[in-house]
Design a protein around this motif. Structure first.
Motif, PDB file in Angstrom:
ATOM      1  N   UNK A   1      -3.466 -58.780  -7.523  1.00 16.57           N
ATOM      2  CA  UNK A   1      -3.624 -57.396  -7.070  1.00 16.57           C
ATOM      3  C   UNK A   1      -2.612 -57.067  -5.976  1.00 16.57           C
ATOM      4  N   UNK A   2      -2.435 -57.982  -5.037  1.00 20.46           N
ATOM      5  CA  UNK A   2      -1.471 -57.741  -3.956  1.00 20.46           C
ATOM      6  C   UNK A   2      -0.059 -57.613  -4.523  1.00 20.46           C
TER       7      UNK A   2
ATOM      8  N   UNK B   1       2.308 -54.257  -4.201  1.00 17.67           N
ATOM      9  CA  UNK B   1       3.650 -54.345  -3.636  1.00 17.67           C
ATOM     10  C   UNK B   1       4.692 -53.851  -4.629  1.00 17.67           C
ATOM     11  N   UNK B   2       4.552 -54.260  -5.881  1.00 18.89           N
ATOM     12  CA  UNK B   2       5.498 -53.853  -6.929  1.00 18.89           C
ATOM     13  C   UNK B   2       5.459 -52.334  -7.116  1.00 18.89           C
ATOM     14  N   UNK B   3       4.247 -51.770  -7.171  1.00 17.70           N
ATOM     15  CA  UNK B   3       4.129 -50.325  -7.331  1.00 17.70           C
ATOM     16  C   UNK B   3       4.677 -49.575  -6.133  1.00 17.70           C
ATOM     17  N   UNK B   4       4.517 -50.122  -4.950  1.00 13.97           N
ATOM     18  CA  UNK B   4       5.060 -49.480  -3.748  1.00 13.97           C
ATOM     19  C   UNK B   4       6.588 -49.448  -3.815  1.00 13.97           C
ATOM     20  N   UNK B   5       7.184 -50.547  -4.271  1.00 18.95           N
ATOM     21  CA  UNK B   5       8.641 -50.575  -4.397  1.00 18.95           C
ATOM     22  C   UNK B   5       9.130 -49.587  -5.451  1.00 18.95           C
ATOM     23  N   UNK B   6       8.417 -49.515  -6.562  1.00 22.37           N
ATOM     24  CA  UNK B   6       8.789 -48.564  -7.619  1.00 22.37           C
ATOM     25  C   UNK B   6       8.678 -47.139  -7.108  1.00 22.37           C
ATOM     26  N   UNK B   7       7.591 -46.834  -6.402  1.00 23.15           N
ATOM     27  CA  UNK B   7       7.398 -45.491  -5.858  1.00 23.15           C
ATOM     28  C   UNK B   7       8.497 -45.142  -4.862  1.00 23.15           C
TER      29      UNK B   7
END
Length: 74
Positions: free
Chosen positions: A48-49, A53-59
């Motif tokens: 989940x973490x 983190x991955x989604x935050x970078x993509x965003x």
């Protein structure tokens, strides 16, 4: 249905079936252990973490690209 000519052929096939049964049993146990490990709380939190983190970078990257494109059309 197979027809056997002697007891030696029967014994051979019985041994093969027994070995296949042991292999299948070990494969099921291995699959169970892998599933159990993948569903552990530690593994779930780590996954989940990583996703967050991955989604935050993509965003963040998408925001920069869209901001760059928006600046071109102004």
């Amino acid at each position: 249905m197979r027809k056997y000519k002697n007891f030696k052929e029967i014994d051979r096939d019985l041994k093969l079936l027994k070995l296949q049964q042991e292999i299948d049993k070990e494969m099921a146990l291995l699959s169970y252990n892998r599933t159990k490990e993948s569903l552990s709380p530690k593994r779930i939190l780590k996954s989940a973490a990583g996703s967050i983190f991955k989604n935050a970078l993509i965003l963040k990257g998408t925001t920069k690209v869209l901001g760059f494109i928006g600046d071109k059309f102004r």
